[in-house]
Scaffold this motif. Structure first.
Motif, short mmCIF file in Angstrom:
data_model
loop_
_atom_site.label_atom_id
_atom_site.label_comp_id
_atom_site.label_asym_id
_atom_site.label_seq_id
_atom_site.Cartn_x
_atom_site.Cartn_y
_atom_site.Cartn_z
N ASP A 190 0.81 -1.21 0.00
CA ASP A 190 0.00 0.00 0.00
C ASP A 190 0.86 1.27 0.00
O ASP A 190 0.35 2.36 0.18
CB ASP A 190 -0.98 0.01 1.17
N CYS B 45 -2.03 -2.08 -3.54
CA CYS B 45 -3.25 -2.48 -2.86
C CYS B 45 -3.64 -1.34 -1.93
O CYS B 45 -2.88 -1.00 -1.02
CB CYS B 45 -3.01 -3.76 -2.06
N SER C 30 -7.34 0.50 2.37
CA SER C 30 -8.67 0.01 2.78
C SER C 30 -8.89 -1.45 2.41
O SER C 30 -9.80 -2.09 2.95
CB SER C 30 -9.77 0.87 2.15
N ASP C 31 -8.07 -2.01 1.53
CA ASP C 31 -8.20 -3.41 1.12
C ASP C 31 -7.03 -4.27 1.59
O ASP C 31 -6.95 -5.45 1.24
CB ASP C 31 -8.30 -3.52 -0.40
N ASN C 32 -6.12 -3.71 2.37
CA ASN C 32 -4.92 -4.41 2.78
C ASN C 32 -5.22 -5.25 4.03
O ASN C 32 -5.29 -4.74 5.14
CB ASN C 32 -3.80 -3.41 3.06
N HIS D 194 -15.00 -4.99 7.32
CA HIS D 194 -14.85 -5.07 5.86
C HIS D 194 -13.77 -6.09 5.48
O HIS D 194 -13.97 -6.93 4.61
CB HIS D 194 -14.51 -3.68 5.30
N LEU D 195 -12.63 -6.02 6.17
CA LEU D 195 -11.53 -6.94 5.86
C LEU D 195 -11.87 -8.38 6.25
O LEU D 195 -11.51 -9.32 5.53
CB LEU D 195 -10.25 -6.47 6.55
N ASP E 294 -13.94 -9.79 3.58
CA ASP E 294 -13.11 -10.16 2.42
C ASP E 294 -12.47 -11.53 2.63
O ASP E 294 -12.40 -12.34 1.71
CB ASP E 294 -12.02 -9.12 2.18
N SER F 74 -12.88 -12.98 -1.42
CA SER F 74 -12.83 -11.99 -2.50
C SER F 74 -11.57 -11.13 -2.41
O SER F 74 -11.40 -10.19 -3.14
CB SER F 74 -14.06 -11.07 -2.45
N ALA F 75 -10.70 -11.50 -1.49
CA ALA F 75 -9.44 -10.76 -1.36
C ALA F 75 -8.51 -11.13 -2.51
O ALA F 75 -8.74 -12.07 -3.24
CB ALA F 75 -8.78 -11.10 -0.02
N HIS F 76 -7.44 -10.37 -2.63
CA HIS F 76 -6.47 -10.59 -3.71
C HIS F 76 -5.93 -11.97 -3.54
O HIS F 76 -5.40 -12.67 -4.14
CB HIS F 76 -5.37 -9.57 -3.66
#
Length: 95
Positions: free
Chosen positions: A22, A63, A66-68, A84-85, A88, A93-95
Motif C-alpha cells: 500500500d 493495494c 482500505s483493502d490491505n 470489511h476486511l 473479504d 474476495s481478497a487478492h
C-alpha cells in the motif's frame, strides 16, 4: 525469497511471487532506476527488492490501505474497516 529457493531446490519451482503493497513510493523506487535527492542516502543492500523484481522473482502490486488485509494484524484499525476486511477473508474476495 528463501522459501522460493528452498522449494526450487527440492523440485518445486515457483512462478513470480506477487507482493501487495500500500506504499506507492516503495513501488516507484522499486520500478524506477532514477534516484531522487531524498533517496540517494539508501545503501546498496536496501535495493535488494529492486533486483528481485527485475529478475522476475517478485512483482509489487498496489493495494489500497482500505483493502490491505495485513493491516488488520499489524495496526489498530477501526471496527468498520475490520469488519470489511474480515468479510473479504470469509468470502475469499481478497487478492
Amino acid at each position: 525469497m528463501w522459501l522460493r529457493q528452498l522449494l526450487s531446490e527440492i523440485g518445486y519451482p515457483q512462478k513470480t511471487t506477487t507482493v501487495y503493497c500500500d506504499n506507492q513510493d516503495t513501488i516507484a523506487l522499486t520500478t524506477n532506476r532514477m534516484t531522487k535527492q531524498r533517496s540517494k542516502h539508501f545503501r546498496v543492500r536496501y535495493h535488494w527488492n529492486r533486483d528481485v523484481c527485475e529478475n522476475g522473482d517478485a512483482k509489487l502490486v498496489y493495494c489500497p490501505t482500505s483493502d490491505n488485509i495485513a493491516d488488520m494484524f499489524t495496526r489498530n484499525i477501526g471496527f468498520a474497516l475490520r469488519d470489511h476486511l474480515c468479510a473479504d477473508i470469509m468470502t475469499d474476495s481478497a487478492h
